[in-house]
Enzyme design. Sequence first.
Site, PDB file in Angstrom:
ATOM      1  N   LYS A  93      19.444  -2.624  23.743  1.00  0.00           N
ATOM      2  CA  LYS A  93      19.837  -2.863  22.349  1.00  0.00           C
ATOM      3  C   LYS A  93      21.284  -3.277  22.296  1.00  0.00           C
ATOM      4  CE  LYS A  93      20.142  -0.110  18.162  1.00  0.00           C
ATOM      5  NZ  LYS A  93      20.008   1.224  17.622  1.00  0.00           N
ATOM      6  N   LYS A 152      22.473   0.906  25.461  1.00  0.00           N
ATOM      7  CA  LYS A 152      22.797   0.572  24.071  1.00  0.00           C
ATOM      8  C   LYS A 152      24.278   0.221  24.026  1.00  0.00           C
ATOM      9  CE  LYS A 152      22.916   2.486  19.434  1.00  0.00           C
ATOM     10  NZ  LYS A 152      22.490   3.598  18.581  1.00  0.00           N
TER      11      LYS A 152
HETATM   12  C1  PBG Z   1      22.116   4.641  15.607  1.00  0.00           C
HETATM   13  C2  PBG Z   1      21.416   3.394  15.356  1.00  0.00           C
HETATM   14  C3  PBG Z   1      21.972   2.120  15.332  1.00  0.00           C
HETATM   15  C4  PBG Z   1      20.961   1.249  15.012  1.00  0.00           C
HETATM   16  C5  PBG Z   1      19.795   1.995  14.909  1.00  0.00           C
HETATM   17  N1  PBG Z   1      20.107   3.326  15.112  1.00  0.00           N
HETATM   18  C6  PBG Z   1      23.262   1.594  15.704  1.00  0.00           C
HETATM   19  C7  PBG Z   1      24.502   2.239  15.417  1.00  0.00           C
HETATM   20  O1  PBG Z   1      24.865   2.365  14.245  1.00  0.00           O
HETATM   21  O2  PBG Z   1      25.173   2.577  16.374  1.00  0.00           O
HETATM   22  C8  PBG Z   1      21.137  -0.212  14.814  1.00  0.00           C
HETATM   23  C9  PBG Z   1      19.904  -0.957  14.617  1.00  0.00           C
HETATM   24  C10 PBG Z   1      20.106  -2.283  14.027  1.00  0.00           C
HETATM   25  O3  PBG Z   1      21.230  -2.816  13.932  1.00  0.00           O
HETATM   26  O4  PBG Z   1      19.090  -2.851  13.630  1.00  0.00           O
HETATM   27  N2  PBG Z   1      21.291   5.644  16.078  1.00  0.00           N
END
Ligand code: PBG
Length: 325
Positions: A248, A190
């Site tokens: 991601k 991520k």
């Molecule tokens: C954090 C989380 C994030 C997203 C989903 N869960 C990112 C973050 O703020 O670091 C992002 C998903 C998206 O942008 O669609 N657990």
Amino acid sequence: MRRLRANAAMRDMLQENRVNVSDLILPIFVEENIDSRQAIKSLPDVYRESEKTLPQAVKNATSHGIQSIILFGISHNKDAIGSDALNENGLLARMIKIARKTAPDINIIADICFCEYTTHGHCGVLKSDHSDVDNDATLANLQKQAIIAARAGANIIAPSGMMDGGVRAIRQALDANNFEHIAILSYAAKFASHFYGPFRDAAGCALGNANKAPKTRKTYQMNPANASEAMREVALDIEEGADMLMVKPGLPYLDIISKITQIHALPTFAYHVSGEYAMLKIAAAQGAFDYTDALMECLIAFKRAGCSGIITYGAIDAAKLINQK
Ligand code: PBG
């Protein structure tokens, strides 16, 4: 080569990859203490559902053949450690129970992370001097959160906070609590991405200034410049017991997905994140292209790179198109 593209039947016969409705995972936002669903400014046509409208949202997804959802809570009960997510009657547990009751047979993925439930917006517990997220103190809470989610009815646990040792800690906790059958989908790679912007708007989890907490998630999320490091993260998560992997964001990291799927046999998913979806919607609204056509091109790219499935805000739009054919 053009002989192979000469007519539609030929092109169709020779198509190497396809997006199936079963590949699609729909993210759903659930906000507590609201009566009706709310639009999200930076995420066109996506809503924050209320606990009352959640069953309708789940039924709508399943009516189009979608079998997998991932839930995100929008908490009105935040504190320094995110204790609402550790409470059997907290929002995380309630929304999973509602979805499970509505659709007993679907895949319910629980995002295991604390940023939606902490006042400072970080993905874990802070060290006592607030200088950083305390990795090992967060692990114990991840274990508790995973058990709460599994008890509520989630069948896939998806740690998304990039804590070291998170997958192992969660596997141990699940196994010790008779949840050996519950799978772990690890957000193995991520990246610290700007494409999460609309999600943070939707989930209200931008980094706050509640205290001296660092204004960056870069001490746990990865540097977008790094591919070897992503492969090390993946190898560690597999060793720790991950059943499935996630990359991601999606499109900017197709090279990472492709590398992973060439080396490892684990099912690998892409998160086509909020900013990627918003770019499509906003560009299409300006007449740049047709939204659904561009969405399908993105989704087939994930399949071509080797993905088993895709988390996308466009899941229902894609399902409708696939079902028409
Ligand atoms: C954090 C989380 C994030 C997203 C989903 N869960 C990112 C973050 O703020 O670091 C992002 C998903 C998206 O942008 O669609 N657990």
